[in-house]
Enzyme design. Structure first.
Site, PDB file in Angstrom:
ATOM      1  CG  ASP A 177      -6.163   2.197 -10.155  1.00 28.26           C
ATOM      2  OD1 ASP A 177      -5.287   2.885 -10.689  1.00 28.26           O
ATOM      3  OD2 ASP A 177      -5.931   1.404  -9.236  1.00 28.26           O
ATOM      4  CD  GLU A 415      -4.345   5.726  -2.526  1.00 28.90           C
ATOM      5  OE1 GLU A 415      -4.994   5.187  -1.593  1.00 28.90           O
ATOM      6  OE2 GLU A 415      -4.100   5.151  -3.602  1.00 28.90           O
TER       7      GLU A 415
HETATM    8  C1  9WN Z   1      -2.961  -0.389  -8.888  1.00 27.62           C
HETATM    9  C2  9WN Z   1       0.170   2.950  -5.840  1.00 27.62           C
HETATM   10  C3  9WN Z   1      -0.895   2.968  -6.926  1.00 27.62           C
HETATM   11  C4  9WN Z   1      -0.821   4.248  -7.784  1.00 27.62           C
HETATM   12  C5  9WN Z   1      -2.033   4.392  -8.702  1.00 27.62           C
HETATM   13  C6  9WN Z   1      -3.293   4.248  -7.874  1.00 27.62           C
HETATM   14  C7  9WN Z   1      -3.291   2.897  -7.140  1.00 27.62           C
HETATM   15  C8  9WN Z   1      -3.119   0.460  -7.632  1.00 27.62           C
HETATM   16  C9  9WN Z   1      -4.255  -0.100  -6.803  1.00 27.62           C
HETATM   17  O1  9WN Z   1      -2.165   2.844  -6.294  1.00 27.62           O
HETATM   18  O2  9WN Z   1      -3.324   1.840  -8.059  1.00 27.62           O
HETATM   19  O3  9WN Z   1      -1.798  -0.043  -9.551  1.00 27.62           O
HETATM   20  O4  9WN Z   1      -4.083  -1.203  -6.257  1.00 27.62           O
HETATM   21  O5  9WN Z   1      -5.303   0.534  -6.701  1.00 27.62           O
HETATM   22  O6  9WN Z   1      -4.432   4.397  -8.674  1.00 27.62           O
HETATM   23  O7  9WN Z   1      -1.976   5.644  -9.355  1.00 27.62           O
HETATM   24  O8  9WN Z   1       0.331   4.224  -8.561  1.00 27.62           O
HETATM   25  O9  9WN Z   1       0.122   4.135  -5.100  1.00 27.62           O
END
Ligand code: 9WN
Length: 448
Positions: A177, A415
């Site tokens: 992100d 995470e």
């Molecule tokens: C937006 C779910 C996801 C991962 C991504 C990570 C984060 C989301 C967020 O979380 O993104 O899609 O709300 O920040 O960057 O890689 O798939 O774990």
């Protein structure tokens, strides 16, 4: 680095407990509080872990994701299994408004953007490790047309010049992100307040804001979603109307290239024609090698299609092509000279911490705790570990494997992790951290 079988059994039990707690009778959430829905590439990594001990769950994980595949073939990056989810996540179904698109599946709820296409790779992994191979082959045959439609959508809708490279149109589509990769593109958007629809973030309730993207990043994320929904998620219109974020991303295209190679193998296994998949994989590999290789820097860089500019940012994702066998041996040597340095947390001794940092530790804007701007991520380690092994860089691969095993013990099943200290950040009890640990431990020798 070996572990005892008792230690391995203990770690496996902990990892399985994380996945059990996140299993929602049909799919797995990335994390209960922070990400309480189903995410696309998370589910693929999660299936890789399940494939080692529960074939049925592995199969179900991707089946439930693809149940919300759109009629045009796209696989949404989030599936909301309820119209009005009680669990707070922003943006939810009411903001995405996918019903504006004629291709959105009726009565189902999802986002309208995508994530890296690693699903065919996960299905191949399920077949490879299946306890019941006949059932796995039947499953591959069931998933095959859906996976093909998904890849067809990427090449049809996201490659307007027929270059063999799919573009992404939102930082969330990259899976990384707030990577420094996107800074120049987002800065160029120079949004005025009236362009941003009113919204309230939900992602900083459970996680320290210092570990998350900035508000100014979120403004851009939300502006782009609004841009897409106003155009009914019509990719042609979004592109023609000058979407400001149009990037040919190295990691995304690497995973597409590998997924096409895996489609060719699945085709062979189920008696379908492998040739079209091999041809697309070769075209994408060639395009990555011609357009995205940066000879001076010795790694691959994204291309900003909206501005017509290469994006020479030292992000770890620039080494991803090792995973799909894209660089030749000479390029791999150049890449590993830089990748295998303290800049990414490799070094002569353990004092350099836990590779691989998601961004060069000496580059401007590096932060050991802010999300994609420095922390170590387990799934990036897993991808690079496979790539480095295939090219014969066993020592570097071993360091990444070691970090996958050590970090959950040092920082918890988090995470992401501080590349210097191993402290855990972001969501707790995070699914792919557990799933990929399970995968790696299954290939790990024990010393008893
Ligand atoms: C937006 C779910 C996801 C991962 C991504 C990570 C984060 C989301 C967020 O979380 O993104 O899609 O709300 O920040 O960057 O890689 O798939 O774990």
């Amino acid at each position: 680095m070996t572990i005892t079988s008792a230690h391995r059994a203990n770690l496996l039990a902990q990892a399985r407990a994380v996945l059990d707690a996140n299993w929602k009778a049909g799919f797995t959430v990335p994390a209960l509080r922070q990400y309480p829905h189903q995410w696309s590439w998370d589910s693929a990594f999660i299936a890789v872990g399940y494939a080692r001990y529960d074939q049925a769950r592995a199969e179900q994980e991707l089946r439930s994701l693809f149940a919300t595949q759109w009629a045009d073939g796209r696989v949404p990056h989030i599936v909301f299994h309820n119209a009005d989810p009680a669990a707070p996540y922003f943006p939810g179904p009411a903001f995405w408004q996918i019903e504006r698109s004629p291709h959105a599946p009726a009565g189902r709820y999802s986002s309208g953007i995508v994530q890296p296409p690693i699903h065919a790779t996960a299905v191949r992994h399920i077949v490879r490790h299946a306890a019941d191979r006949d059932r796995a082959l039947a499953y591959a045959a069931e998933m095959f047309p859906r996976l093909r439609a998904w890849h067809d959508w990427l090449y049809r809708e996201r490659d307007p010049r027929g270059e063999g490279l799919a573009y992404i149109s939102h930082p969330w589509e990259s899976g990384q992100d707030n990577s420094p990769l996107w800074d120049p593109v987002l800065a160029r958007m120079a949004l005025r307040p009236e362009q941003i629809p009113p919204y309230r973030r939900a992602d900083t309730r459970a996680v320290d804001p210092a570990q998350r993207p900035l508000d100014s990043d979120y403004d851009c994320y939300i502006f782009l979603v609004d841009f897409f929904r106003q155009r009914a998620y019509d990719e042609g219109r979004i592109y023609a109307d000058g979407c400001p974020f149009v990037v040919q991303d190295v990691l995304f295209n690497t995973l597409l290239c590998q997924a096409e190679q895996d489609m060719a193998e699945l085709a062979r296994l189920i008696g379908a024609d492998a040739a079209p998949f091999n041809a697309r994989a070769a075209a994408t590999a060639a395009a990555i090698n011609t357009k995205l290789w940066d000879e001076a820097r010795g790694f691959y860089v994204d291309y900003d299609l909206a501005a017509g500019l290469a994006m020479p940012v030292p992000a770890l994702a620039g080494f991803a092509p090792l995973y799909a066998g894209i660089p030749d041996a000479g390029r791999a040597r150049q890449m590993t000279a830089y990748l295998g340095s303290p800049a990414f947390g490799f070094g002569p001794d353990a004092a350099t911490g836990y590779p691989a940092s998601s961004y060069d530790r000496n580059a401007p804007g590096y932060s050991p705790r802010r999300y994609w701007r420095g922390p170590t991520w387990i799934q990036m380690n897993w991808l690079l570990m496979h790539g480095l092994t295939a090219y014969g860089y066993d020592d570097l691969a071993k360091r990444l494997r070691g970090a996958i095993i050590d970090l959950p013990q040092v920082g918890g099943f988090r995470e992401y992790f501080d590349p210097e200290t191993g402290a855990g950040y972001g969501a707790e009890a995070f699914s792919w951290t557990a799933a990929l640990l399970i995968d790696v431990l299954n290939g790990e020798p024990t010393d008893d």
